[in-house]
Design a protein around this motif. Sequence first.
Motif, PDB file in Angstrom:
ATOM      1  N   PHE A   1       0.826  -1.201   0.000  1.00 33.69           N
ATOM      2  CA  PHE A   1       0.000   0.000   0.000  1.00 33.69           C
ATOM      3  C   PHE A   1       0.867   1.260   0.000  1.00 33.69           C
ATOM      4  CE2 PHE A   1      -2.548   3.250   2.245  1.00 33.69           C
ATOM      5  CZ  PHE A   1      -3.587   3.353   1.330  1.00 33.69           C
ATOM      6  N   ALA A   2       1.941   1.264   0.776  1.00 30.20           N
ATOM      7  CA  ALA A   2       2.852   2.413   0.805  1.00 30.20           C
ATOM      8  C   ALA A   2       3.510   2.610  -0.558  1.00 30.20           C
ATOM      9  CB  ALA A   2       3.911   2.222   1.890  1.00 30.20           C
ATOM     10  N   LEU A   3       3.905   1.532  -1.207  1.00 31.58           N
ATOM     11  CA  LEU A   3       4.491   1.625  -2.545  1.00 31.58           C
ATOM     12  C   LEU A   3       3.479   2.177  -3.540  1.00 31.58           C
ATOM     13  CD1 LEU A   3       6.889   1.082  -4.417  1.00 31.58           C
ATOM     14  CD2 LEU A   3       5.951  -1.208  -4.773  1.00 31.58           C
ATOM     15  N   LEU A   4       2.236   1.737  -3.430  1.00 27.57           N
ATOM     16  CA  LEU A   4       1.177   2.244  -4.299  1.00 27.57           C
ATOM     17  C   LEU A   4       0.977   3.740  -4.102  1.00 27.57           C
ATOM     18  CD1 LEU A   4      -1.058   1.483  -6.337  1.00 27.57           C
ATOM     19  CD2 LEU A   4      -2.571   1.170  -4.375  1.00 27.57           C
ATOM     20  N   LEU A   5       1.016   4.206  -2.865  1.00 30.33           N
ATOM     21  CA  LEU A   5       0.893   5.637  -2.600  1.00 30.33           C
ATOM     22  C   LEU A   5       2.055   6.428  -3.200  1.00 30.33           C
ATOM     23  CD1 LEU A   5      -0.389   5.803   1.085  1.00 30.33           C
ATOM     24  CD2 LEU A   5      -1.645   6.342  -0.993  1.00 30.33           C
TER      25      LEU A   5
END
Length: 68
Positions: free
Chosen positions: A52-56
């Motif tokens: 999720f952090a990478l997606l953000l």
Amino acid sequence: MNECPYCYARVGPNDVVCPNCGKEIERWQTGFYTRQRLPTRKRTAVWAVAAFALLLVVAGFAKACHWI
């Protein structure tokens, strides 16, 4: 083989007393620590948060480049 924390003699992994100096040895004192693996549920949660952090980060980059 492990080492005695007092005299550094070799002791077996199941020895309670050092055969060289005669002092009592606790398991945590031998200096051979192993890292415990996280339970599967927590490991999955860590990977989900990382994804999720990478997606953000990717979405922020795309927005900054006016791709979105």
